[in-house]
Motif scaffolding. Sequence first.
Motif, PDB file in Angstrom:
ATOM      1  N   CYS A   1       0.834  -1.203   0.000  1.00 20.00           N
ATOM      2  CA  CYS A   1       0.000   0.000   0.000  1.00 20.00           C
ATOM      3  C   CYS A   1       0.873   1.258   0.000  1.00 20.00           C
ATOM      4  N   ASN A   2       1.997   1.210   0.691  1.00 20.58           N
ATOM      5  CA  ASN A   2       2.926   2.342   0.659  1.00 20.58           C
ATOM      6  C   ASN A   2       3.459   2.563  -0.750  1.00 20.58           C
TER       7      ASN A   2
ATOM      8  N   THR B   1       2.706  10.267   1.587  1.00 19.78           N
ATOM      9  CA  THR B   1       2.407   8.837   1.494  1.00 19.78           C
ATOM     10  C   THR B   1       1.889   8.336   2.832  1.00 19.78           C
ATOM     11  N   GLU B   2       2.528   8.716   3.921  1.00 22.65           N
ATOM     12  CA  GLU B   2       2.066   8.286   5.247  1.00 22.65           C
ATOM     13  C   GLU B   2       0.647   8.792   5.514  1.00 22.65           C
TER      14      GLU B   2
ATOM     15  N   CYS C   1      -1.912   6.873   2.789  1.00 23.87           N
ATOM     16  CA  CYS C   1      -1.935   5.411   2.668  1.00 23.87           C
ATOM     17  C   CYS C   1      -2.922   4.808   3.673  1.00 23.87           C
TER      18      CYS C   1
ATOM     19  N   THR D   1       0.569   3.956  -2.935  1.00 22.03           N
ATOM     20  CA  THR D   1       0.261   5.337  -2.547  1.00 22.03           C
ATOM     21  C   THR D   1       1.385   6.279  -2.957  1.00 22.03           C
TER      22      THR D   1
ATOM     23  N   THR E   1      -1.204   2.302   6.151  1.00 21.56           N
ATOM     24  CA  THR E   1      -0.372   3.015   7.130  1.00 21.56           C
ATOM     25  C   THR E   1      -1.246   3.636   8.196  1.00 21.56           C
TER      26      THR E   1
END
Length: 160
Positions: free
Chosen positions: A63-64, A130-131, A134, A67, A137
């Motif tokens: 997913c990271n 991204t964090e 996502c 994203t 995350t």
Amino acid sequence: MALQPKATVVPFAVHAQGTGVAQTLTAAGDAGHVFHADAYPAFGGSDSAPSPLFYALGALTSCNQVTASLVAKDLGITLGAWTFDIQGDLDTAVLVGGAEGNANFDRVEVRASVETDASEEQFARLVAETERRCPVTQLFVRSGLEFVNDWSRAPLPVGS
């Protein structure tokens, strides 16, 4: 009048069946991807497939990457090859022993490296966005565990 779902909502559905602690899971959709889960013998399984905990950590890496690819497009930067190393520290006292407390990981550490043409400033923005964006995350971060997110950038190979 019934509420209509938002146009931006995409449902993700999985069907699972199994015996003991082993399962066969099928992702909804045209492809119908099938995957399997089991557990270590200490948890009642035969270790015939990855544990659900490995899938959770694997979902975090993928997913990271997905994203970050979307964020990189927004930022106008190029990404190349990725490597991830993730470790989740799980105290099994609640899961196995039935102790009181939180059955979640105590700590999850993400170490990611990606080839990119991003400047230091752009890379910092890529990591932060991204964090934030996502979904997996955010499942980990919002669960309250200690979350370490350590990314490094590597140069893109010549001609990329």
